[in-house]
Design a protein around this motif. Structure first.
Motif, short mmCIF file in Angstrom:
data_model
loop_
_atom_site.label_atom_id
_atom_site.label_comp_id
_atom_site.label_asym_id
_atom_site.label_seq_id
_atom_site.Cartn_x
_atom_site.Cartn_y
_atom_site.Cartn_z
N ALA A 75 0.82 -1.21 0.00
CA ALA A 75 0.00 0.00 0.00
C ALA A 75 0.86 1.26 0.00
CB ALA A 75 -0.93 0.00 1.21
N THR A 76 0.37 2.27 -0.71
CA THR A 76 1.05 3.56 -0.78
C THR A 76 0.06 4.65 -0.39
OG1 THR A 76 0.50 3.87 -3.12
CG2 THR A 76 2.61 2.78 -2.61
N MET A 77 0.60 5.83 -0.11
CA MET A 77 -0.27 6.96 0.23
C MET A 77 0.45 8.26 -0.06
SD MET A 77 0.76 8.59 3.46
CE MET A 77 -0.79 9.38 3.67
N SER A 78 -0.35 9.32 -0.14
CA SER A 78 0.22 10.65 -0.26
C SER A 78 -0.54 11.60 0.66
CB SER A 78 0.19 11.16 -1.70
OG SER A 78 -1.13 11.46 -2.10
N ASP A 79 0.15 12.62 1.12
CA ASP A 79 -0.41 13.66 1.97
C ASP A 79 -0.09 14.99 1.33
OD1 ASP A 79 -1.31 15.33 3.97
OD2 ASP A 79 -0.08 14.47 5.55
N ASP A 80 -1.11 15.74 0.96
CA ASP A 80 -0.95 17.02 0.27
C ASP A 80 -0.04 16.90 -0.95
OD1 ASP A 80 -2.71 18.74 1.63
OD2 ASP A 80 -1.26 19.10 3.23
N GLY A 81 -0.19 15.80 -1.69
CA GLY A 81 0.52 15.62 -2.94
C GLY A 81 1.91 15.02 -2.83
N SER A 82 2.39 14.76 -1.61
CA SER A 82 3.71 14.17 -1.42
C SER A 82 3.57 12.74 -0.92
CB SER A 82 4.52 14.97 -0.39
OG SER A 82 4.75 16.28 -0.86
N ASP A 83 4.20 11.81 -1.61
CA ASP A 83 4.15 10.42 -1.16
C ASP A 83 4.84 10.29 0.19
OD1 ASP A 83 2.73 9.64 -3.37
OD2 ASP A 83 4.32 8.43 -4.24
N ARG A 84 4.25 9.47 1.03
CA ARG A 84 4.76 9.22 2.38
C ARG A 84 4.81 7.72 2.61
NH1 ARG A 84 6.38 14.22 2.95
NH2 ARG A 84 4.77 15.75 3.34
N GLU A 85 5.61 7.31 3.57
CA GLU A 85 5.65 5.91 3.99
C GLU A 85 4.46 5.71 4.92
OE1 GLU A 85 6.07 2.32 5.62
OE2 GLU A 85 6.38 4.02 6.95
N VAL A 86 3.59 4.76 4.60
CA VAL A 86 2.30 4.62 5.28
C VAL A 86 2.45 4.44 6.79
CG1 VAL A 86 0.18 3.26 5.45
CG2 VAL A 86 1.19 3.68 3.21
N ALA A 87 3.28 3.51 7.24
CA ALA A 87 3.38 3.23 8.68
C ALA A 87 3.89 4.44 9.45
CB ALA A 87 4.27 2.02 8.93
N GLN A 88 4.89 5.12 8.93
CA GLN A 88 5.43 6.30 9.61
C GLN A 88 4.39 7.42 9.66
OE1 GLN A 88 9.02 7.34 7.55
NE2 GLN A 88 10.21 5.69 8.48
N TRP A 89 3.71 7.64 8.53
CA TRP A 89 2.69 8.68 8.47
C TRP A 89 1.56 8.38 9.46
CZ3 TRP A 89 -2.49 8.82 7.50
CH2 TRP A 89 -3.06 10.09 7.29
N ALA A 90 1.08 7.13 9.46
CA ALA A 90 -0.02 6.76 10.35
C ALA A 90 0.37 6.92 11.82
CB ALA A 90 -0.47 5.33 10.07
N GLU A 91 1.59 6.55 12.16
CA GLU A 91 2.04 6.72 13.54
C GLU A 91 2.00 8.19 13.95
OE1 GLU A 91 3.07 6.25 17.31
OE2 GLU A 91 2.59 4.58 15.99
N LYS A 92 2.50 9.06 13.09
CA LYS A 92 2.58 10.49 13.41
C LYS A 92 1.22 11.18 13.34
CE LYS A 92 4.74 14.76 11.90
NZ LYS A 92 5.44 15.44 10.82
N GLU A 93 0.45 10.91 12.31
CA GLU A 93 -0.77 11.67 12.05
C GLU A 93 -2.03 11.05 12.65
OE1 GLU A 93 -0.69 14.61 10.80
OE2 GLU A 93 1.36 14.61 10.09
N ILE A 94 -1.99 9.74 12.93
CA ILE A 94 -3.17 9.08 13.50
C ILE A 94 -2.91 8.62 14.92
CG2 ILE A 94 -4.83 7.19 13.28
CD1 ILE A 94 -4.23 7.15 10.24
N TRP A 95 -2.04 7.63 15.10
CA TRP A 95 -1.94 6.93 16.39
C TRP A 95 -1.41 7.79 17.52
CZ3 TRP A 95 -5.22 4.00 14.63
CH2 TRP A 95 -5.09 3.31 13.44
N SER A 96 -0.25 8.41 17.35
CA SER A 96 0.31 9.18 18.46
C SER A 96 -0.36 10.53 18.64
CB SER A 96 1.83 9.35 18.28
OG SER A 96 2.11 10.16 17.16
#
Length: 106
Positions: free
Chosen positions: A35-56
């Motif tokens: 799985a891949t993802m982007s945030d505001d047009g920039s690709d991000r690593e899903v697990a790192q992004w989810a940790e920062k923006e969702i879980w923590s």
């Protein structure tokens, strides 16, 4: 607002439900292995992004509207880092799993 259990697409419904419940296991199980993802047009690593923006940061999605058969959402997203903002989400799903999602300010 649209309650998560009223969302049209079952995979997107499960994604929103997992985020709002803080359920990392359910979230991870929904993602395709590559799985891949982007945030505001920039690709991000899903697990790192989810940790920062969702879980923590206690991320939460209040769905305002959906389109494209439930694969596109407008969401009032909030977390402890950024507060609340209106965001757009697009999902690509395959066999009940999310292969890509894109989010950004709406």
């Amino acid at each position: 607002m649209i309650a998560p259990n009223q969302l049209t697409d079952p995979t997107v419904r499960a994604f929103v439900t997992a985020v709002n419940a803080g359920d990392r296991s359910a979230f991870s199980a929904l993602l395709a292995p590559d799985a891949t993802m982007s945030d505001d047009g920039s690709d991000r690593e899903v697990a790192q992004w989810a940790e920062k923006e969702i879980w923590s940061a206690n991320g939460h999605m209040d769905v305002v509207s959906e389109s494209d058969g439930g694969l596109a959402l407008v969401v009032d997203y909030r977390n402890d880092t950024w507060g609340e903002m209106r965001t757009a989400w697009r999902f690509v799903t395959d066999s009940g799993r999310v292969s890509r999602f894109e989010t950004g300010q709406a």
